[in-house]
Design a protein around this motif. Structure first.
Motif, short mmCIF file in Angstrom:
data_model
loop_
_atom_site.label_atom_id
_atom_site.label_comp_id
_atom_site.label_asym_id
_atom_site.label_seq_id
_atom_site.Cartn_x
_atom_site.Cartn_y
_atom_site.Cartn_z
N HIS A 51 0.81 -1.22 0.00
CA HIS A 51 0.00 0.00 0.00
C HIS A 51 0.85 1.27 0.00
O HIS A 51 0.54 2.22 -0.72
CB HIS A 51 -0.93 -0.01 1.23
N ILE A 52 1.89 1.31 0.81
CA ILE A 52 2.68 2.54 0.89
C ILE A 52 3.49 2.75 -0.39
O ILE A 52 3.61 3.89 -0.89
CB ILE A 52 3.63 2.51 2.11
N LYS A 53 4.01 1.68 -0.95
CA LYS A 53 4.86 1.81 -2.14
C LYS A 53 4.06 2.01 -3.42
O LYS A 53 4.65 2.35 -4.45
CB LYS A 53 5.76 0.58 -2.27
N ALA A 54 2.76 1.79 -3.38
CA ALA A 54 1.95 2.01 -4.57
C ALA A 54 1.89 3.50 -4.90
O ALA A 54 2.13 4.36 -4.06
CB ALA A 54 0.55 1.44 -4.35
N ALA A 55 1.56 3.80 -6.15
CA ALA A 55 1.46 5.19 -6.57
C ALA A 55 0.37 5.90 -5.77
O ALA A 55 -0.78 5.46 -5.74
CB ALA A 55 1.15 5.25 -8.08
N GLY A 56 0.76 6.99 -5.11
CA GLY A 56 -0.18 7.73 -4.28
C GLY A 56 -0.54 7.03 -3.00
O GLY A 56 -1.47 7.46 -2.29
N GLY A 57 0.19 5.97 -2.68
CA GLY A 57 -0.16 5.18 -1.50
C GLY A 57 0.05 5.95 -0.21
O GLY A 57 -0.75 5.83 0.73
N ILE A 58 1.12 6.73 -0.11
CA ILE A 58 1.38 7.48 1.13
C ILE A 58 0.26 8.47 1.39
O ILE A 58 -0.22 8.62 2.53
CB ILE A 58 2.75 8.18 1.04
N ASP A 127 10.42 -2.56 13.67
CA ASP A 127 11.11 -2.34 12.40
C ASP A 127 10.11 -1.95 11.31
O ASP A 127 10.30 -0.98 10.57
CB ASP A 127 11.87 -3.59 11.98
N LEU A 128 9.03 -2.74 11.22
CA LEU A 128 8.06 -2.48 10.17
C LEU A 128 7.34 -1.15 10.38
O LEU A 128 7.13 -0.36 9.45
CB LEU A 128 7.05 -3.62 10.10
N ALA A 129 6.94 -0.88 11.63
CA ALA A 129 6.22 0.36 11.91
C ALA A 129 7.10 1.58 11.66
O ALA A 129 6.66 2.58 11.07
CB ALA A 129 5.73 0.36 13.35
N LEU A 130 8.36 1.50 12.09
CA LEU A 130 9.26 2.63 11.85
C LEU A 130 9.57 2.80 10.37
O LEU A 130 9.72 3.93 9.89
CB LEU A 130 10.57 2.43 12.64
N SER A 131 9.67 1.72 9.64
CA SER A 131 9.91 1.81 8.21
C SER A 131 8.74 2.48 7.50
O SER A 131 8.93 3.33 6.63
CB SER A 131 10.14 0.41 7.63
N ILE A 132 7.50 2.11 7.91
CA ILE A 132 6.32 2.75 7.31
C ILE A 132 6.32 4.25 7.64
O ILE A 132 6.08 5.09 6.77
CB ILE A 132 5.03 2.08 7.83
N LEU A 133 6.59 4.58 8.88
CA LEU A 133 6.58 6.00 9.27
C LEU A 133 7.67 6.77 8.54
O LEU A 133 7.44 7.90 8.08
CB LEU A 133 6.78 6.11 10.78
N ALA A 134 8.87 6.19 8.41
CA ALA A 134 9.95 6.88 7.71
C ALA A 134 9.59 7.13 6.26
O ALA A 134 9.85 8.21 5.70
CB ALA A 134 11.25 6.08 7.82
N ASN A 135 8.94 6.12 5.62
CA ASN A 135 8.53 6.31 4.24
C ASN A 135 7.45 7.38 4.13
O ASN A 135 7.46 8.20 3.21
CB ASN A 135 8.01 4.99 3.65
N CYS A 136 6.52 7.37 5.06
CA CYS A 136 5.45 8.38 5.02
C CYS A 136 6.02 9.80 5.21
O CYS A 136 5.50 10.77 4.64
CB CYS A 136 4.41 8.10 6.10
N CYS A 137 7.08 9.90 6.01
CA CYS A 137 7.63 11.22 6.30
C CYS A 137 8.42 11.81 5.13
O CYS A 137 8.93 12.94 5.24
CB CYS A 137 8.52 11.16 7.54
N THR A 138 8.52 11.07 4.03
CA THR A 138 9.07 11.70 2.82
C THR A 138 8.06 12.63 2.17
O THR A 138 8.40 13.38 1.26
CB THR A 138 9.48 10.62 1.81
N ASN A 139 6.80 12.59 2.65
CA ASN A 139 5.73 13.44 2.12
C ASN A 139 5.52 14.63 3.06
O ASN A 139 5.45 14.46 4.28
CB ASN A 139 4.44 12.61 1.99
N GLY A 140 5.44 15.83 2.51
CA GLY A 140 5.33 17.03 3.33
C GLY A 140 4.08 17.06 4.18
O GLY A 140 4.11 17.45 5.35
#
Length: 935
Positions: A51-58, A127-140
């Motif tokens: 879901h996060i890696k999909a286009a517009g997923g974040i 690990d998984l939760a922090l990875s999701i949050l780190a990826n989400c935080c690439t979005n303003g």
């Protein structure tokens, strides 16, 4: 091929529901812990990988409210550990953000030896939760919502409690992404994350984890306040130590990028830690790294470090001087970069000139040539004040000064005196020279190093006693001692005022009696050059003198006294006398200071400062100094040698200068009259001019010489034309023109136009031999009542008829003269003069010439009329022109303009002009009683 069977985790709604439920129960809060952990792990894995890696997923994850339960899950995990470390009051939010791509490689679990490892399932969940949050935080938008939901403090708690490399890696990555927002960056500092990140730098051995931590520290250095806070909390030294350990290329790039951010506006703490961490030598080595990003970042770090004086000597020992200099030379080459990219390197090279050890390296590596190239480059004019201030460091390096002089520094310095100020920022106190480190606590007893320095200064004569120097003094900030009014070229005893700090260009002076200003460094160097035994080759040149005089006369306020001392020192030095003569320096001093005319002010005048009386006094004093030198035995020999054995240009310059600097009649008469100096000067008027103000100088010189020859002439009275004040005489011809003429005319003259003019035969025949032969001789006209006069217009004939009938000074001669501004050649006045000569009427010629002079050389005329009058070619008018030009009381500008017109009118036939000027100067025109000219 069979299609994969869909699973519940393929649905974002299902995953969010499971995440919300898990966040509500807490980690390990259910009855079947293993089942719950396994189910949550599958949900988090699906969120991250699908879901996060999909286009517009974040954005969908944020819009569906996924961040709140995710942060709640992390908050519950953080609650299991101790309270987070709170930062001190030095961490404050800022308003400047850094940029990053927001990505960092992930790492598998690797238990740390620093703390007990959490359970495997709990570690995987984090690990998984922090990875999701780190990826989400690439979005303003996600970063803003995480901050609004209070997600920073749980991350800091996890960073403190869980010392596993993978979790530290992902936590640092999330914090680094959040730090891209200025508000979040301030909150991270306030939450105390910096000491924990610094601890991770020293505890972890994993390259991926270290890269994430280094990137987080780099993003946290988004403002000067935050950079200072990071340095004060020890973030720089571990980075330097990691760099010195020769890490892999990816970590090396991350380290140099972080150090580049931390070294912007380099603080003392940053420089100290980087040096103590052994980072200087690795940075110098990395300046030649094959990867461009590493190489350029390293060079900028070295340039930033130069702002701190304490680290510059060590940086030079590590080879930093050669690196920075070669890079600046490359960027200034034919294939170089823009001026903007050169600016930090120019600043660094200039700062390196503040320590003697680095100045020696810079001089040996071609730095003097580079700095001179910057001064010559008009595109680098904003850096010129900084470069000149850097060159002050070479003030007592005799070899460097000689090289700089050979490269043409003096005229460049003179040009800097009145240039536009650059936009360079002022240097802080910590950028001062480290040759003599500052005393940090003046209140405590003096250190031994200061006592030794003070004893040396007193023994060398730089200070009169211990009270002259305070512990805050440094040699860089104290100008060299100068004598106020030198009377000889040999160095005499010097006095040193109480030392004061020399401010950077643009800073207000520290003492009111000695202003510094932006011109201070240039004047300091020029003063040093002027103290040489023979400074004539560098300073007594037209560019150098023009720069000094432009500053003295054009400064908005009182000029720096050092400029006046330089001029005084030069004019008092016998070794400079010949240079003042050859370069027209004496004439320039008189024109610029006494008469108020500069090369830019001629021939069109411009607005001048109001301190004319002060400039005049200065000019007269400097010329008096030159007079003392010229009339000494050495000066007499030097001037005689120049006039008799010099080059043609030197002989002319000597002849022109003599009236300004020689007052002894025996001297100037011998050189100018007996040895032909005056004729040399007059002959040079028709040659190409050797100086922009040559005609001004020549006119002024001839006028001064005339004053020496005729000292009784009143310079306050303007030159008067002949008969200018004579009242008009009664007209004797007008009675013949009325309806009842008295007496009755017995003759008429017929003009080409058909006009008949009445006349008396007897009166006309006695006026000149021509008319006597024509009217009373054997010619046919003697029997004619209507006598033709060929080639004569009515206006030109009018003064002739008046003269034939005895009119003298009745005003008829003014009739054919055109007003000023109209040409005389081809005019009726020229026709009347030609007729007066043809009819043998010398008195009429003189009267007509006086009329021309009265109109064109009188109060209504101007310098432009002088050449017009001279073009008539009449000897008396030529004498009038010369007298008008050189007459006492004439405006110097008009005098020079008239001389220019005379030379242009004379053309190649300069003999009449030379004779006329010579006669006026010698006084022969005034009754012929002037001295003889035997040459």
């Amino acid at each position: 091929m069979a299609t994969a069977k869909p699973t519940p985790t393929d649905s974002l709604s299902f995953c969010l529901a499971q995440l919300t439920a898990a966040a509500g129960e807490g980690l390990g809060g259910g009855k079947d812990t293993a089942t719950n952990e396994t189910s949550l792990g599958r949900v988090l894995l699906a969120l991250r990988t699908r879901h996060i890696k999909a286009a517009g997923g974040i954005e969908r994850f944020r819009a569906r409210g996924g961040l709140r339960p995710l942060l709640a899950l992390l908050r519950r995990a953080a609650a299991a550990g101790p309270a987070p470390f709170q930062a001190g009051p030095g961490s404050a939010p800022s308003a400047e953000s850094a940029t990053s791509d927001g990505s960092a490689p992930s790492s598998g679990p690797a238990p740390s030896a620093a703390a007990p490892s959490p359970p495997a399932r709990l570690r995987k969940t984090l690990d998984l939760a922090l990875s999701i949050l780190a990826n989400c935080c690439t979005n303003g938008a996600c970063r803003a919502e995480v901050r609004r939901l209070g997600g920073i403090l749980p991350l800091v708690t996890i960073l403190q409690c869980v010392k596993t490399d993978s979790i530290q890696n992902r936590t640092a990555r999330a914090l680094g992404n959040l730090a891209m927002e200025p508000e979040s960056c301030g909150d991270i500092h306030s939450a105390g994350a910096v000491p924990l990140l610094v601890e991770s730098l020293t505890a972890s051995q994993d390259s991926d984890c270290l890269q994430s931590v280094v990137r987080a520290l780099r993003n946290l250095a988004d403002s000067p306040q935050h950079r200072l806070a990071l340095s004060q909390q020890g973030a720089v030294r571990p980075l330097a130590e990691l760099l010195a350990a020769a890490p892999d290329s990816a970590l090396t790039l991350a380290l140099v990028r972080a150090l580049l951010e931390l070294s912007r506006g380099c603080s003392r703490a940053c420089a100290e830690q980087l040096s103590l961490g052994g980072g200087l030598s690795p940075l110098v080595s990395l300046a030649s790294h094959p990867k461009r990003a590493v190489r350029e970042a390293t060079i900028l770090i070295l340039a930033n470090l130069c702002a701190q004086g304490l680290v510059r000597p060590a940086l030079g020992n590590a080879g930093g001087v050669e690196v920075l200099l070669s890079e600046l030379q490359r960027r200034r080459g034919p294939n170089g970069t823009s001026p903007a990219s050169q600016q930090p390197l120019v600043r660094a090279v200039c700062l390196l000139c503040r320590e003697a050890i680095n100045r020696a390296r810079l001089r040996d590596a071609g730095g003097l040539e580079l700095l001179m190239g910057l001064l010559r480059d008009p595109r680098a004019n904003s850096w010129h004040p900084r470069v000149v201030a850097a060159l002050v460091g070479f003030l007592y390096d005799t070899g460097a000064l000689g090289r700089l002089q050979a490269l043409g520094l003096v005229p460049l310095l003179a040009g800097q005196l009145c240039g536009e100020a650059g936009d360079e920022e002022e240097e802080g106190r910590e950028a001062a020279s480290w040759d003599f480190p500052e005393e940090r606590t003046p209140e405590r007893p003096e250190a031994g190093s200061f006592r030794s320095l003070r004893s040396w200064l007193i023994s060398e004569g730089y200070a009169a006693g211990p009270g002259d120097i305070s512990p805050d003094w440094s040699p860089e900030r104290c100008p060299p001692p100068e004598s106020a009014e030198p009377t000889s070229p040999s160095p005499g005893p010097t006095s040193l005022r109480t030392p004061r700090a020399l401010p950077t260009p643009g800073r207000s002076p520290s003492t009111p009696e000695e202003p510094w200003g932006r011109e201070g460094p240039a004047l300091l160097l020029l003063s040093r050059f002027s103290q040489a035994p023979d400074p004539s080759g560098a300073l007594v040149t037209s560019p150098a003198l023009c720069g000094l005089l432009a500053y003295v006369t054009g400064a908005p306020g009182p000029p720096n006294p050092r400029a006046l001392r330089i001029l005084t020192r030069l004019t008092c030095n016998p070794a400079c006398l010949e240079a003042f003569v050859r370069s027209y320096g004496a004439a320039l001093l008189r024109a610029w200071l006494v008469l108020g005319v500069s090369p830019d002010d001629w021939p069109a005048p411009r607005a001048r400062p109001t301190r004319r009386s002060q400039h005049r006094e200065l000019g007269e004093m400097l010329l008096q100094n030159l007079t003392v030198q010229a009339e000494s035995p050495f000066g007499v020999g030097a001037l005689t040698h120049l006039l008799l054995s010099g080059s043609p240009e030197d002989r002319v310059a000597c002849a022109l200068t003599l009236p300004f600097i020689c007052r002894k009649p025996s001297l100037w008469r011998r050189l100018l009259l007996d040895q032909g100096g005056l004729r040399l000067l007059l002959a040079a008027l028709t040659r190409p001019v050797p100086h922009p103000l040559f005609f001004f100088f020549a006119a002024d010189s001839l006028s001064c010489l005339q004053g020496l020859m005729s000292p009784t002439a009143n310079p306050a009275l303007p030159p008067a034309m002949p008969c200018e004040l004579d009242p008009p005489s009664p007209c004797l011809y007008e009675p013949l023109l009325g309806p009842a003429p008295i007496p009755t005319p017995d003759l008429h003259f017929l003009l080409d136009s058909g006009l008949q003019l009445p006349a008396q035969r007897a009166a006309s025949a006695t006026a000149s031999p021509f008319f006597r032969a024509l009217l009373a001789g054997s010619f046919a006209e003697a029997q004619m009542d209507l006598v033709p006069l060929r080639g004569l217009s009515p206006s030109a004939a009018w003064p002739v008829l008046h003269h034939l009938h005895g009119c003298r000074g009745c005003g008829a001669a003014l009739g054919p003269v055109p007003p000023p501004g109209q040409p005389l050649l081809g005019s009726e006045a020229e026709e009347a003069l030609e007729a007066a000569g043809r009819f043998l009427l010398p008195d009429l010629e003189e009267e007509l010439e006086e009329a021309v002079g009265r109109v064109h050389l009188g109060p209504q005329g101007g310098p432009e009329s002088v050449g017009e009058v001279f073009r008539l070619g009449r000897p008396r008018l030529t004498a009038h022109c010369a007298r008008w030009t050189l007459g006492p009381g004439q405006c110097p500008r008009k005098r020079a303009s008239a001389l220019v017109g005379l030379v242009a009118a004379a053309g190649e036939e300069a003999g009449p002009l030379t004779d006329a000027l010579l006669a006026v100067v010698m006084g022969a025109e005034l009754g012929g009683r002037g001295p003889s000219l035997d040459c």
